[in-house]
Design an enzyme around this catalytic site. Structure first.
Site, PDB file in Angstrom:
ATOM      1  CG  MET A 125     125.650 -11.360   0.325  1.00  0.00           C
ATOM      2  SD  MET A 125     126.021 -13.097   0.107  1.00  0.00           S
ATOM      3  CE  MET A 125     124.515 -13.655  -0.661  1.00  0.00           C
ATOM      4  CB  CYS A 126     121.471 -11.241   5.076  1.00  0.00           C
ATOM      5  SG  CYS A 126     121.019 -12.573   3.926  1.00  0.00           S
ATOM      6  CB  VAL A 127     124.670  -7.467   7.491  1.00  0.00           C
ATOM      7  CG1 VAL A 127     124.916  -6.179   8.283  1.00  0.00           C
ATOM      8  CG2 VAL A 127     124.786  -8.675   8.420  1.00  0.00           C
ATOM      9  CB  THR A 130     118.509  -6.481   6.866  1.00  0.00           C
ATOM     10  OG1 THR A 130     118.189  -7.752   6.270  1.00  0.00           O
ATOM     11  CG2 THR A 130     117.555  -6.188   7.996  1.00  0.00           C
TER      12      THR A 130
END
Length: 194
Positions: A125-127, A130
């Site tokens: 998700m966020c890793v 980004t």
């Protein structure tokens, strides 16, 4: 065909900065922590020590969850696990992509960062979101395999569940050939600025 991106030791270029993604209490402490959180935290601690020793910029992303979420702002689960030191930046975000609606790009440019080591949660998700955004903006990415983690993926309609370690590896693979992956946070080198 995708080539394997694992690199060993000093064979890769050093990075300029460290981006720590959503290492917040809700995800790395207690019974609801990601599997393997003890090892994850020790590897992120290695990265922080190396970056700080080199004088490299350290930037923390902190997710602002929805009301009632484990990472709801100003609740215990929202707190950063590693306290930032003076001069280290904290960028609050509300989306998976750490650039969306934030000044992350301006912070990286003002700090002279061109190549980043990225660590944290959640891998897919966020890793991953980004890291993709970092690559799209022309920065280099080094992702240490043992410094990001996620949860087990539950079974879906017509499918089996996926263990967290496999989900994390699949997230690495999904980033394509542009991302550099090393086996361990211990393999990461930072350009010395002090």
């Amino acid at each position: 065909m995708k080539k394997e991106q694992y690199e060993i030791g000093d064979h890769h270029l050093p990075v300029d900065g460290l981006l720590v993604v959503d290492v917040q209490s809700a995800f790395v402490q207690g019974t609801e922590a990601v599997p393997g959180h003890g090892e994850l935290l020790s590897m992120i601690a290695v990265l922080l020590a190396q970056a700080r020793s080199a004088g490299a910029p350290v930037i923390f992303l902190q997710n602002d969850g929805q009301p009632g979420a484990v990472d709801e702002p100003f609740q215990p689960g929202w707190e950063l696990h590693f306290p930032p030191r003076p001069g280290e930046r904290v960028v609050r975000k509300a989306e998976d992509d750490g650039f969306e609606g934030t000044d992350l790009d301006g912070i990286l440019k003002a700090s002279g960062v061109r190549d980043l080591a990225i660590c944290g949660v959640l891998s897919e998700m966020c890793v991953a979101a980004t890291a993709r955004a970092v690559l799209e903006r022309g920065y280099g990415v080094l992702l240490p395999h043992d410094a990001h983690a996620t949860y087990d993926v539950p079974a879906g309609p017509g499918s089996q569940g996926v263990p967290a370690v496999m989900a994390a590896r699949a997230a690495e693979w999904s980033l394509g050939d542009e991302v550099r992956i090393c086996a361990s946070a211990r393999d990461v080198r930072f350009k010395v600025r002090i």
